[in-house]
Scaffold this motif. Structure first.
Motif, mmCIF file in Angstrom:
data_model
loop_
_atom_site.group_PDB
_atom_site.id
_atom_site.type_symbol
_atom_site.label_atom_id
_atom_site.label_comp_id
_atom_site.label_asym_id
_atom_site.label_seq_id
_atom_site.Cartn_x
_atom_site.Cartn_y
_atom_site.Cartn_z
ATOM 1 N N MET B 1 0.892 -0.994 -0.049
ATOM 2 C CA MET B 1 -0.067 0.211 -0.029
ATOM 3 C C MET B 1 0.772 1.177 0.444
ATOM 4 O O MET B 1 2.327 1.157 0.567
ATOM 5 N N THR B 2 0.134 2.403 -0.611
ATOM 6 C CA THR B 2 0.723 3.611 -0.476
ATOM 7 C C THR B 2 1.052 4.548 0.725
ATOM 8 O O THR B 2 -0.516 3.782 0.976
ATOM 9 N N ASP B 3 1.929 4.595 1.472
ATOM 10 C CA ASP B 3 1.667 6.205 2.555
ATOM 11 C C ASP B 3 0.750 7.282 1.521
ATOM 12 O O ASP B 3 0.897 7.387 0.642
ATOM 13 N N PRO B 4 -0.335 7.349 2.933
ATOM 14 C CA PRO B 4 -1.422 7.935 2.303
ATOM 15 C C PRO B 4 -0.821 9.738 1.666
ATOM 16 O O PRO B 4 -1.523 10.654 1.848
ATOM 17 N N GLY B 5 0.485 10.097 2.048
ATOM 18 C CA GLY B 5 1.142 11.197 2.334
ATOM 19 C C GLY B 5 2.356 11.065 1.342
ATOM 20 O O GLY B 5 1.688 12.625 0.534
ATOM 21 N N THR B 6 2.022 9.999 0.677
ATOM 22 C CA THR B 6 3.336 10.323 -0.786
ATOM 23 C C THR B 6 2.012 10.909 -1.854
ATOM 24 O O THR B 6 0.899 10.389 -2.624
ATOM 25 N N PRO B 7 2.209 11.545 -2.439
ATOM 26 C CA PRO B 7 0.972 12.088 -3.285
ATOM 27 C C PRO B 7 0.674 11.510 -4.742
ATOM 28 O O PRO B 7 2.376 10.763 -5.269
ATOM 29 N N TRP B 8 -0.326 11.048 -5.830
ATOM 30 C CA TRP B 8 0.161 10.267 -6.804
ATOM 31 C C TRP B 8 0.541 10.666 -7.777
ATOM 32 O O TRP B 8 0.336 12.152 -7.692
ATOM 33 N N ASP B 9 0.736 10.378 -8.865
ATOM 34 C CA ASP B 9 1.354 11.309 -10.112
ATOM 35 C C ASP B 9 0.025 12.189 -11.156
ATOM 36 O O ASP B 9 -0.081 13.513 -11.015
ATOM 37 N N VAL B 10 -0.996 10.922 -10.563
ATOM 38 C CA VAL B 10 -1.868 11.409 -11.549
ATOM 39 C C VAL B 10 -3.385 10.993 -11.432
ATOM 40 O O VAL B 10 -3.659 10.504 -10.641
ATOM 41 N N ALA B 11 -4.611 11.850 -10.606
ATOM 42 C CA ALA B 11 -5.719 11.369 -10.106
ATOM 43 C C ALA B 11 -6.849 11.688 -11.420
ATOM 44 O O ALA B 11 -6.823 12.271 -12.225
ATOM 45 N N ILE B 12 -7.340 10.721 -11.395
ATOM 46 C CA ILE B 12 -8.503 11.123 -12.896
ATOM 47 C C ILE B 12 -9.532 10.435 -11.822
ATOM 48 O O ILE B 12 -9.912 9.521 -11.311
ATOM 49 N N VAL B 13 -10.570 11.787 -12.251
ATOM 50 C CA VAL B 13 -11.552 12.019 -12.378
ATOM 51 C C VAL B 13 -12.759 10.941 -13.128
ATOM 52 O O VAL B 13 -13.274 12.316 -13.507
ATOM 53 N N GLY B 14 -13.890 10.124 -12.287
ATOM 54 C CA GLY B 14 -14.930 9.807 -13.717
ATOM 55 C C GLY B 14 -13.770 7.916 -13.635
ATOM 56 O O GLY B 14 -12.878 7.717 -13.665
ATOM 57 N N GLY B 15 -15.010 7.232 -14.820
ATOM 58 C CA GLY B 15 -14.452 5.533 -14.987
ATOM 59 C C GLY B 15 -15.162 5.792 -16.051
ATOM 60 O O GLY B 15 -15.433 4.236 -16.005
ATOM 61 N N GLY B 16 -15.185 6.856 -17.402
ATOM 62 C CA GLY B 16 -15.749 5.667 -18.367
ATOM 63 C C GLY B 16 -14.740 5.670 -19.488
ATOM 64 O O GLY B 16 -13.366 5.718 -19.079
ATOM 65 N N ASN B 17 -15.104 6.347 -20.926
ATOM 66 C CA ASN B 17 -14.128 5.978 -21.530
ATOM 67 C C ASN B 17 -13.613 7.046 -21.382
ATOM 68 O O ASN B 17 -12.014 6.708 -21.962
ATOM 69 N N ALA B 18 -13.393 8.040 -21.003
ATOM 70 C CA ALA B 18 -11.922 9.592 -21.196
ATOM 71 C C ALA B 18 -11.412 9.213 -20.306
ATOM 72 O O ALA B 18 -10.028 9.544 -20.464
ATOM 73 N N ALA B 19 -12.133 8.891 -18.836
ATOM 74 C CA ALA B 19 -10.915 8.391 -17.680
ATOM 75 C C ALA B 19 -9.934 6.961 -18.349
ATOM 76 O O ALA B 19 -9.077 7.395 -17.546
ATOM 77 N N LEU B 20 -10.837 6.125 -18.853
ATOM 78 C CA LEU B 20 -10.351 5.493 -18.842
ATOM 79 C C LEU B 20 -8.543 5.300 -20.282
ATOM 80 O O LEU B 20 -7.495 4.656 -19.846
ATOM 81 N N CYS B 21 -9.113 6.367 -21.092
ATOM 82 C CA CYS B 21 -8.111 6.664 -21.861
ATOM 83 C C CYS B 21 -7.213 7.449 -21.345
ATOM 84 O O CYS B 21 -5.985 7.213 -21.770
ATOM 85 N N ALA B 22 -7.548 7.888 -20.512
ATOM 86 C CA ALA B 22 -5.944 9.502 -19.745
ATOM 87 C C ALA B 22 -5.134 8.362 -19.014
ATOM 88 O O ALA B 22 -4.747 8.441 -18.863
ATOM 89 N N ALA B 23 -6.210 7.127 -17.875
ATOM 90 C CA ALA B 23 -5.928 6.511 -17.503
ATOM 91 C C ALA B 23 -4.395 6.242 -17.672
ATOM 92 O O ALA B 23 -3.158 5.812 -17.719
ATOM 93 N N ILE B 24 -4.427 5.048 -18.536
ATOM 94 C CA ILE B 24 -3.418 3.930 -20.186
ATOM 95 C C ILE B 24 -3.135 4.948 -20.475
ATOM 96 O O ILE B 24 -1.109 4.541 -20.067
ATOM 97 N N GLU B 25 -2.823 6.003 -20.848
ATOM 98 C CA GLU B 25 -1.956 7.012 -21.431
ATOM 99 C C GLU B 25 -1.645 7.377 -20.366
ATOM 100 O O GLU B 25 0.585 6.703 -20.354
ATOM 101 N N ALA B 26 -2.059 8.442 -19.358
ATOM 102 C CA ALA B 26 -0.677 8.815 -17.808
ATOM 103 C C ALA B 26 0.205 6.719 -17.419
ATOM 104 O O ALA B 26 1.124 7.316 -17.440
ATOM 105 N N ALA B 27 0.084 6.146 -17.458
ATOM 106 C CA ALA B 27 -0.267 4.626 -16.613
ATOM 107 C C ALA B 27 1.105 4.600 -17.660
ATOM 108 O O ALA B 27 2.851 4.421 -17.495
ATOM 109 N N GLU B 28 0.962 4.785 -19.116
ATOM 110 C CA GLU B 28 2.139 4.068 -20.120
ATOM 111 C C GLU B 28 2.997 4.970 -20.117
ATOM 112 O O GLU B 28 4.557 4.777 -20.183
ATOM 113 N N ALA B 29 3.219 6.110 -19.710
ATOM 114 C CA ALA B 29 4.088 7.113 -19.593
ATOM 115 C C ALA B 29 4.771 7.256 -18.064
ATOM 116 O O ALA B 29 5.875 7.593 -18.118
#
Ligand SMILES: Cc1cc2nc3c(=O)[nH]c(=O)nc-3n(C[C@H](O)[C@H](O)[C@H](O)COP(=O)(O)OP(=O)(O)OC[C@H]3O[C@@H](n4cnc5c(N)ncnc54)[C@H](O)[C@@H]3O)c2cc1C
Ligand code: SF4
Ligand code: SF4
Lengths: 359, 460
Positions: B1-29
């Protein structure tokens, strides 16, 4: 007026019709299997047509995990289960006697009891009919005694299946059979096309919304293993009567070359199918017959495993007992063919034959 | 588990097509990504799970698409439905990028199938998802899981904390804070918030049905606008089509649509006709009737056909009301049967002979009737008679966040440093009004990918 899922769902057929009407207005799953294209070609959703669609469905579950209306949505789409219920109903309703079918389809315990009865018959036969002479297995049970037991145990169930199938074919209005129907169905069944997800990615049987080819491979091993074992027996019969070359056969003889790998394939296939079935969600099939289905796969596994054990034990003192156990299992399997999951193969094949696409 | 204090690089709000495409690109980067979906797992995927296709530009056959669909033709189609209410730069970007989006989608698990039976007219322009939008969403979630993205369901974002032009953290409805270096907002429109709809449209909106997810309530959009983000799109408008009045309040999806209007006579609660049923062709007609019905008393209308018209349109999920006389049908539909019968009689008397042609504008029109029916006007005289109840079904809302061509969210004082938006929440820039079938998924895919890439580049 809210949508009411219970109003019309009096029978398995009514429930399947309710769901198929939703699918027909949606059609998103068209590319998964033969069920959806056949559905859009229907002019009327009568019980025969629904039976046909049900037997076209291979329970790959692609359409369940892809459905935006699966429970808890009020449309409560679970087409794999709805069609499995219709198939189950047909296999039981078209069987004669129905009561026997109902019993063995549902109960793994009844299957086990039949198996034990099979052992008992074989042990009794061996004890009562000990041959004077004979080689190999025939030293334990004479060839004539085997034929006397197995010829009717093989032919009569097939006859029963044939009669059921004929009645079902009329119910689905299958029409006159052409040779092209048979070859098309054989191609589809031989490759298990309806388990490939439409594009070769596999089905959604045991890994939920992820695709997997496991069930197709496992089923393929089972099917081809079974056919090889069956061919081994047929070849042996031909050799016995046609060439006057009775058993026992050595390893490099056609019956063994077919039977040993066939037995191994069947063992692997059925073992794998059982493992997959334990991981899959029972509510996406005909949940009430889960036990009977599992019992049937276990029986096939047992037939192949004891067959291999018998071969491995050649020449040892274990042969008489193993022979009784193996042949007892084979006997139970043959006799239960019209009344167990085994009939699905016949119905599926017929359904594929009746699925004639234009063009 | 991540320490809650460590900030995430990218947070994505939503769970539809646009959110998922963004998540894939960000994670692949290479970014550490968290995706926050308000819905529970079985309801994940927003309106994207109801979709069926994606409109795609292509030079020559591409995957399941036939022939060619060039940039200019695509753009012209768009301009026709939006009446010019579109931002040309963003629109052309979405169109151009759609061509490379299709192979990208395939390589991330999406499967296409040839256009469905009954939709052959879309075989050149729209690539259909095998299994529909939920299968697409499932494939993306599997991809995102495999990429190591942290997915949180039932994680509704209540507040996006912005300080001096930059995003700091997200606050969930539960009060939990999610700290990240960059954020992608992909939480859809606000059409499921009936109160908001009623404020924008008027109290009649409470009788509208919502065709998609109950989770798109616009909390994040509202919060961003309150904090000075610039908006685009008409705040009072929503895209509504006439659907079966018996559809569920939410999530009825595609199967509740009714395509019978051109072959019918449509009356309101009082049994009176109010518009030319034979006007125009698909797909524009589709949206017109949502508004028309919304303007009738009680926001309800009734389409009546006879036995001749059955089978001319895609079946609906609900069986129609059926009767042997028009009057009886009216009673069954819950309106005044005598009025309905009089309306149908007047219509029948105004019908003129002609060659009826269901798939094209056939010019078979009424004479001396007000309002007229200008095409497909055959007498309704062959029992049994069938009746459908129509209500407005809202697909999406137009109000959204203004973004740059790199999907960056704008405020009155310039762009917000580390905030991107994709999908329905920013689609108003491109679809000012109207709708082009399959374009919602194009916008979400193209801008979702851009937003994910930009957010990751900023964070890393
Ligand atoms: C019935 C129907 C059919 C359609 N068919 C098509 C089609 O065939 N082709 C096409 O291109 N378009 C179609 N559309 C339009 C299409 O659905 C949208 O354009 C597209 O899905 C928008 O994608 P999105 O990711 O922006 O939004 P959505 O897919 O709606 O996703 C929004 C997500 O945000 C989540 N969310 C909302 N609020 C919060 C919050 N506060 N915190 C956290 N998460 C939140 C939601 O739960 C959801 O997961 C259709 C729409 C409907 C209703
Ligand atoms: S199973 Fe669901 S998604 Fe598939 S065709 Fe039927 S209603 Fe549509
Ligand atoms: S379970 Fe598979 S085979 Fe059966 S109808 Fe659904 S997609 Fe077709």
């Amino acid at each position: 007026m809210p949508y009411d899922t219970t109003a019309t769902a009096a029978t398995a057929t009514d429930e399947a019709r309710r769901q198929l009407e939703i699918c027909n207005a949606c059609r998103y799953c068209e590319g998964y299997c033969d069920v959806f294209p056949a559905l859009t070609r229907l002019s009327q959703m009568d019980p025969g047509a629904i039976s046909h669609l049900a037997s076209l469905c291979h329970n790959c579950r692609g359409c369940y995990y892809a459905c935006q209306y699966s429970p808890p949505h009020e449309f409560a789409l679970n087409l794999p289960a709805a069609l499995a219920e219709v198939r189950q109903q047909d296999w039981e309703d078209f069987a004669r006697p129905q009561a026997v079918a109902r019993l063995f389809h549902r109960s793994g315990l009844a299957l086990a009891a039949a198996l034990v009865a099979g052992f008992a018959v074989l042990f009794a036969a061996i004890a009562a009919l000990r041959p004077e002479s004979g080689e190999g297995f025939y030293a334990t049970l004479s060839h004539n005694a085997m034929v006397a037991i197995f010829a009717p145990a093989f032919v009569l169930p097939l006859l029963a299946v044939g009669l059921s199938l004929r009645a079902w074919w009329q119910a689905i209005e299958g029409g006159p059979v052409r040779w092209a129907d048979v070859t098309r169905a054989a191609r589809a069944a031989g490759r298990m096309r309806n388990l490939d997800g439409g594009q070769g990615q596999g089905c959604n049987f045991e890994k939920e919304d992820r695709y997997s080819d496991a069930r197709r491979w496992a089923h393929q091993a089972t099917l081809w293993g079974f056919l090889m074992c069956f061919a081994a027996t047929s070849v042996a019969t031909l050799m016995h009567y046609g060439l006057n070359w009775p058993a026992p056969y050595g390893f490099w003889s056609p019956p063994k070359l077919l039977g040993v790998p066939g037995g191994i394939l069947l063992c692997i296939g059925t073992g794998w199918l059982m493992a997959l079935k334990l991981r899959a969600d029972p509510d996406l099939g005909a949940a009430r017959v889960w036990g009977g289905e599992m019992g049937f796969v276990a029986l096939l596994f047992f037939v192949s495993a004891t067959g291999l054990a018998l071969y491995a034990a050649t020449g040892t003192a274990a042969v008489p007992a193993l022979l009784a156990i193996h042949l007892g299992a084979v006997l139970a399997f043959f006799l239960l063919t019209p009344y167990s999951k085994m009939v699905h193969g016949f119905y599926r094949f017929a359904a594929l034959m009746a699925d004639r696409r234009p063009g | 588990m991540t320490d809650p204090g460590t900030p995430w690089d990218v947070a994505i709000v939503g769970g539809g097509n646009a959110a998922l495409c963004a998540a894939i690109e960000a994670a692949e980067a290479g970014a550490r990504v968290i995706l926050l979906e308000a819905a529970p797992r079985h309801m994940r995927g927003g309106n994207s799970r109801h979709t069926r296709n994606f409109r795609c530009m292509h030079q020559g056959p591409l995957s399941v698409l036939t022939d060619t669909y060039g940039e200019d033709e695509y753009y012209d189609d768009l301009i026709r439905v939006t009446g010019g209410k579109t931002e040309p730069e963003l629109a052309r970007l979405a169109i151009r990028e759609s061509e490379s989006a299709l192979p990208w989608m395939e390589s991330h698990g999406v499967r296409f199938q040839p256009s469905l039976s009954g939709t052959l007219s879309l075989g050149r322009t729209n690539a259909f998802f095998l299994g529909g939008g939920k299968a697409l969403v499932n494939a993306y979630y599997a991809t995102v899981e495999d990429l190591g993205v942290t997915i949180r369901y039932e994680a509704k974002v209540a507040h996006v904390h912005i300080e001096s032009g930059a995003f700091r953290w997200l606050e969930l409805e539960s009060g939990e804070r999610i700290v990240a270096r960059a954020v992608v907002l992909a939480s859809g429109g606000f059409q499921a918030d009936l109160d908001w709809l009623a404020r924008a449209w008027g109290p009649a909106a409470r009788n509208f049905l919502i065709r998609g997810t109950p989770w798109n309530r616009g909390e994040v959009l509202r919060d961003m606008l309150d904090q000075g983000a610039e908006s685009v799109g008409d705040p009072t408008q929503c895209h509504a089509v006439a659907i079966d009045g018996r559809a569920p309040k939410f999530d009825g999806g595609i199967v509740t649509r009714l395509d019978c209007v051109p072959f019918s006579v449509v009356v309101n609660r009082d049994g009176a006709r109010f518009h030319d049923e034979g006007q125009d062709v698909w797909p524009k007609r589709y949206a017109i009737w949502g508004r028309l019905v919304a303007a009738q008393p009680d926001q309800v209308a009734y389409a009546v056909i006879d036995a001749k018209a059955r089978g001319l349109f895609m079946p609906s999920v609900f069986p129609p009301e059926t009767a042997d006389t028009v009057e009886e049908l009216g009673t069954r539909l819950g309106i005044d049967g005598a009025h309905l019968a009089a309306t149908v009689d007047a219509y029948n008397a105004a019908c003129r002979p002609g060659t009826f042609h269901p798939t094209e504008l056939d010019g078979v029109a009424t004479e001396g009737l007000e309002p007229p029916k200008t095409n497909w006007a055959r007498p309704i005289d062959t029992p049994p008679y069938y009746g459908y109840t129509l209500r407005p079904g809202v697909t999406f809302t137009y109000l959204g966040l203004k973004v740059s061509p790199r999907a960056q969210v704008q405020s009155g004082h310039g762009p917000l440093t580390n905030v991107w938006a994709a999908g329905e929440i920013m689609a108003g820039s491109i679809l000012g009004q109207g709708y082009l079938a399959g374009f919602g998924m194009t916008i979400g895919t193209v801008f979702g990918r851009i937003a994910g890439q930009e957010a990751a580049a900023h964070a890393l």
